[in-house]
Design an enzyme around this catalytic site. Sequence first.
Site, PDB file in Angstrom:
ATOM      1  N   ARG A  15       0.829  -1.215   0.000  1.00  0.00           N
ATOM      2  CA  ARG A  15       0.000   0.000   0.000  1.00  0.00           C
ATOM      3  C   ARG A  15       0.861   1.262   0.000  1.00  0.00           C
ATOM      4  O   ARG A  15       0.334   2.373   0.021  1.00  0.00           O
ATOM      5  CB  ARG A  15      -0.938  -0.023   1.200  1.00  0.00           C
ATOM      6  CG  ARG A  15      -1.972  -1.116   0.975  1.00  0.00           C
ATOM      7  CD  ARG A  15      -3.055  -1.175   1.960  1.00  0.00           C
ATOM      8  NE  ARG A  15      -4.062  -2.078   1.455  1.00  0.00           N
ATOM      9  CZ  ARG A  15      -4.069  -3.398   1.660  1.00  0.00           C
ATOM     10  NH1 ARG A  15      -3.087  -3.985   2.307  1.00  0.00           N
ATOM     11  NH2 ARG A  15      -5.054  -4.129   1.175  1.00  0.00           N
ATOM     12  N   THR A  61      10.509  -4.100   1.321  1.00  0.00           N
ATOM     13  CA  THR A  61       9.647  -4.971   2.111  1.00  0.00           C
ATOM     14  C   THR A  61      10.049  -6.430   1.922  1.00  0.00           C
ATOM     15  O   THR A  61      11.074  -6.728   1.289  1.00  0.00           O
ATOM     16  CB  THR A  61       8.148  -4.659   1.809  1.00  0.00           C
ATOM     17  OG1 THR A  61       7.354  -5.396   2.737  1.00  0.00           O
ATOM     18  CG2 THR A  61       7.734  -5.000   0.389  1.00  0.00           C
ATOM     19  N   LYS A  65      14.529  -7.034   3.451  1.00  0.00           N
ATOM     20  CA  LYS A  65      15.028  -6.039   4.411  1.00  0.00           C
ATOM     21  C   LYS A  65      16.432  -6.347   4.968  1.00  0.00           C
ATOM     22  O   LYS A  65      17.261  -5.463   5.078  1.00  0.00           O
ATOM     23  CB  LYS A  65      14.044  -5.892   5.581  1.00  0.00           C
ATOM     24  CG  LYS A  65      12.743  -5.179   5.212  1.00  0.00           C
ATOM     25  CD  LYS A  65      11.871  -5.022   6.450  1.00  0.00           C
ATOM     26  CE  LYS A  65      10.595  -4.284   6.148  1.00  0.00           C
ATOM     27  NZ  LYS A  65       9.832  -3.996   7.376  1.00  0.00           N
ATOM     28  N   ASN A  86      14.471  -0.600   5.711  1.00  0.00           N
ATOM     29  CA  ASN A  86      13.189  -0.494   4.989  1.00  0.00           C
ATOM     30  C   ASN A  86      13.129   0.743   4.093  1.00  0.00           C
ATOM     31  O   ASN A  86      12.149   0.954   3.393  1.00  0.00           O
ATOM     32  CB  ASN A  86      11.990  -0.529   5.950  1.00  0.00           C
ATOM     33  CG  ASN A  86      11.846   0.752   6.749  1.00  0.00           C
ATOM     34  OD1 ASN A  86      12.779   1.547   6.845  1.00  0.00           O
ATOM     35  ND2 ASN A  86      10.675   0.964   7.314  1.00  0.00           N
ATOM     36  N   ALA A 131      10.042  -7.071  12.746  1.00  0.00           N
ATOM     37  CA  ALA A 131       9.387  -5.857  13.256  1.00  0.00           C
ATOM     38  C   ALA A 131       9.709  -5.680  14.735  1.00  0.00           C
ATOM     39  O   ALA A 131       9.933  -4.552  15.205  1.00  0.00           O
ATOM     40  CB  ALA A 131       7.878  -5.950  13.042  1.00  0.00           C
ATOM     41  N   ASN A 151       8.161 -15.030  22.948  1.00  0.00           N
ATOM     42  CA  ASN A 151       8.066 -15.556  21.587  1.00  0.00           C
ATOM     43  C   ASN A 151       7.844 -17.062  21.605  1.00  0.00           C
ATOM     44  O   ASN A 151       8.302 -17.756  22.507  1.00  0.00           O
ATOM     45  CB  ASN A 151       9.368 -15.242  20.817  1.00  0.00           C
ATOM     46  CG  ASN A 151       9.178 -15.390  19.324  1.00  0.00           C
ATOM     47  OD1 ASN A 151       8.201 -14.881  18.775  1.00  0.00           O
ATOM     48  ND2 ASN A 151      10.082 -16.095  18.662  1.00  0.00           N
ATOM     49  N   ARG A 152       7.112 -17.533  20.570  1.00  0.00           N
ATOM     50  CA  ARG A 152       6.869 -18.976  20.448  1.00  0.00           C
ATOM     51  C   ARG A 152       8.200 -19.733  20.416  1.00  0.00           C
ATOM     52  O   ARG A 152       8.411 -20.684  21.168  1.00  0.00           O
ATOM     53  CB  ARG A 152       6.073 -19.231  19.159  1.00  0.00           C
ATOM     54  CG  ARG A 152       5.907 -20.695  18.823  1.00  0.00           C
ATOM     55  CD  ARG A 152       5.132 -20.876  17.556  1.00  0.00           C
ATOM     56  NE  ARG A 152       5.792 -20.281  16.392  1.00  0.00           N
ATOM     57  CZ  ARG A 152       5.309 -20.330  15.166  1.00  0.00           C
ATOM     58  NH1 ARG A 152       4.163 -20.930  14.928  1.00  0.00           N
ATOM     59  NH2 ARG A 152       5.971 -19.780  14.162  1.00  0.00           N
ATOM     60  N   GLY A 239      -2.541  -0.638  14.511  1.00  0.00           N
ATOM     61  CA  GLY A 239      -1.247  -0.704  13.815  1.00  0.00           C
ATOM     62  C   GLY A 239      -1.156   0.086  12.520  1.00  0.00           C
ATOM     63  O   GLY A 239      -0.064   0.205  11.952  1.00  0.00           O
TER      64      GLY A 239
HETATM   65  P1  NAP Z   1       8.507 -12.133  10.996  1.00  0.00           P
HETATM   66  O1  NAP Z   1       9.893 -11.594  11.033  1.00  0.00           O
HETATM   67  O2  NAP Z   1       8.186 -13.251  10.086  1.00  0.00           O
HETATM   68  O3  NAP Z   1       8.116 -12.553  12.515  1.00  0.00           O
HETATM   69  C1  NAP Z   1       6.886 -13.189  12.783  1.00  0.00           C
HETATM   70  C2  NAP Z   1       6.664 -13.293  14.294  1.00  0.00           C
HETATM   71  O4  NAP Z   1       5.354 -13.848  14.489  1.00  0.00           O
HETATM   72  C3  NAP Z   1       7.652 -14.228  15.002  1.00  0.00           C
HETATM   73  O5  NAP Z   1       7.850 -13.782  16.307  1.00  0.00           O
HETATM   74  C4  NAP Z   1       6.857 -15.557  15.005  1.00  0.00           C
HETATM   75  O6  NAP Z   1       7.260 -16.434  16.037  1.00  0.00           O
HETATM   76  C5  NAP Z   1       5.467 -15.062  15.268  1.00  0.00           C
HETATM   77  N1  NAP Z   1       4.457 -16.031  14.839  1.00  0.00           N
HETATM   78  C6  NAP Z   1       4.048 -16.280  13.565  1.00  0.00           C
HETATM   79  N2  NAP Z   1       3.105 -17.255  13.566  1.00  0.00           N
HETATM   80  C7  NAP Z   1       2.933 -17.626  14.874  1.00  0.00           C
HETATM   81  C8  NAP Z   1       2.096 -18.583  15.520  1.00  0.00           C
HETATM   82  N3  NAP Z   1       1.261 -19.359  14.835  1.00  0.00           N
HETATM   83  N4  NAP Z   1       2.176 -18.685  16.874  1.00  0.00           N
HETATM   84  C9  NAP Z   1       3.014 -17.890  17.592  1.00  0.00           C
HETATM   85  N5  NAP Z   1       3.836 -16.969  17.019  1.00  0.00           N
HETATM   86  C10 NAP Z   1       3.785 -16.845  15.675  1.00  0.00           C
HETATM   87  O7  NAP Z   1       7.453 -10.980  10.628  1.00  0.00           O
HETATM   88  P2  NAP Z   1       7.576  -9.391  10.894  1.00  0.00           P
HETATM   89  O8  NAP Z   1       8.180  -8.749   9.713  1.00  0.00           O
HETATM   90  O9  NAP Z   1       8.177  -9.184  12.233  1.00  0.00           O
HETATM   91  O10 NAP Z   1       6.018  -8.979  10.883  1.00  0.00           O
HETATM   92  C11 NAP Z   1       5.131  -9.429  11.894  1.00  0.00           C
HETATM   93  C12 NAP Z   1       3.753  -8.844  11.667  1.00  0.00           C
HETATM   94  O11 NAP Z   1       3.804  -7.432  11.774  1.00  0.00           O
HETATM   95  C13 NAP Z   1       3.165  -9.129  10.284  1.00  0.00           C
HETATM   96  O12 NAP Z   1       1.792  -9.399  10.433  1.00  0.00           O
HETATM   97  C14 NAP Z   1       3.379  -7.825   9.523  1.00  0.00           C
HETATM   98  O13 NAP Z   1       2.393  -7.627   8.522  1.00  0.00           O
HETATM   99  C15 NAP Z   1       3.199  -6.811  10.643  1.00  0.00           C
HETATM  100  N6  NAP Z   1       3.936  -5.552  10.407  1.00  0.00           N
HETATM  101  C16 NAP Z   1       3.236  -4.388  10.503  1.00  0.00           C
HETATM  102  C17 NAP Z   1       3.893  -3.190  10.312  1.00  0.00           C
HETATM  103  C18 NAP Z   1       3.127  -1.898  10.406  1.00  0.00           C
HETATM  104  O14 NAP Z   1       3.603  -0.902   9.857  1.00  0.00           O
HETATM  105  N7  NAP Z   1       1.998  -1.856  11.083  1.00  0.00           N
HETATM  106  C19 NAP Z   1       5.275  -3.173  10.024  1.00  0.00           C
HETATM  107  C20 NAP Z   1       5.958  -4.382   9.961  1.00  0.00           C
HETATM  108  C21 NAP Z   1       5.271  -5.572  10.156  1.00  0.00           C
HETATM  109  P3  NAP Z   1       8.422 -17.530  15.796  1.00  0.00           P
HETATM  110  O15 NAP Z   1       9.711 -16.793  15.958  1.00  0.00           O
HETATM  111  O16 NAP Z   1       8.188 -18.534  16.836  1.00  0.00           O
HETATM  112  O17 NAP Z   1       8.242 -18.055  14.402  1.00  0.00           O
END
Ligand code: NAP
Length: 275
Positions: A15, A61, A65, A86, A131, A151-152, A239
């Site tokens: 977006r 993205t 990154k 980013n 993030a 964290n999981r 968010g």
């Molecule tokens: P990432 O690096 O892939 O990290 C994902 C995180 O979610 C890890 O801590 C992972 O745990 C956890 N997770 C995923 N599935 C899970 C489950 N079933 N049970 C428990 N924990 C689970 O992703 P990221 O880049 O940090 O992004 C995370 C989220 O933030 C996404 O939804 C993204 O769209 C959103 N985001 C939003 C913004 C914004 O501007 N609002 C900016 C960046 C990201 P494990 O380590 O155990 O796998």
Amino acid sequence: MQKACVIGWPIKHSRSPLIHKYWLKQYGLVGDYEKVAVDPKNLESFILDIENFGFQGCNVTIPHKEKVFEIVTVADPLTQSIGAVNTVYFENNTVYGLNTDGYGFISNLKSGVREIKFLDMTCVVIGAGGASRAIIAALLGQGVAHIILINRTIEKAEELANHFGNRVSSAKFSELNNSISKADLLVNTTSLGMTGQPELEINLENLPPHCCVTDIVYAPLETNLLKQARQRGNPTVDGLGMLLHQAAPGFEKWFGIFPKVTKDLRNIIIDDLGK
Ligand code: NAP
């Protein structure tokens, strides 16, 4: 004409063009912002040669990154502590990398809860992904006293706690409901609660009434976590503002004006999320 873009692989759902095109129009600037799908195998040449591709810089993205952090010529100390970029800009024949996610996160909270004071806070951060790294660095920069990182995959939380030092400690998911009893700020940085993903299972019974609750998931805008917190009377911040605010520093680098995050812009993105 000044141009910037967002790169990812794939990039269809970004977006960012909506945000930057809104600002270009708002400030009457001649410029453009595009989506460019960059195959990981072409990433290095794209970044190092970004000016010859016709761009002042780009947003970065998933999944690029961390790799872009390794490619850029200069990254500031905050970006170095996060290890991911980013925002890229080209200046004085040099390719610079920034991470503005933490800035976006803090600005969103400040505009959502005007009286928020980060100094000496205890924060519970759920999630230890990309993030989360940026958010932890930003919270530490604001002077919080302690971050409990849950964290999981506990090893990832431990690794981040070691990386950021003694103000960050790690805890298992099973300790979540107890850990929040000390929280002044509760943050979900996992993808749990996002449309199409499982819900975040949490019991807010022990949460102090003053604790601010925020989720970086913005689709849906009000996640179950935020809904539960709001119903208990806790201050909540969604968010979407993080996404909008993180875009502003890049816009300034490429187009010369630090843009405002307005209600109008927010509504444009909410409309698009509903499509
Ligand atoms: P990432 O690096 O892939 O990290 C994902 C995180 O979610 C890890 O801590 C992972 O745990 C956890 N997770 C995923 N599935 C899970 C489950 N079933 N049970 C428990 N924990 C689970 O992703 P990221 O880049 O940090 O992004 C995370 C989220 O933030 C996404 O939804 C993204 O769209 C959103 N985001 C939003 C913004 C914004 O501007 N609002 C900016 C960046 C990201 P494990 O380590 O155990 O796998």
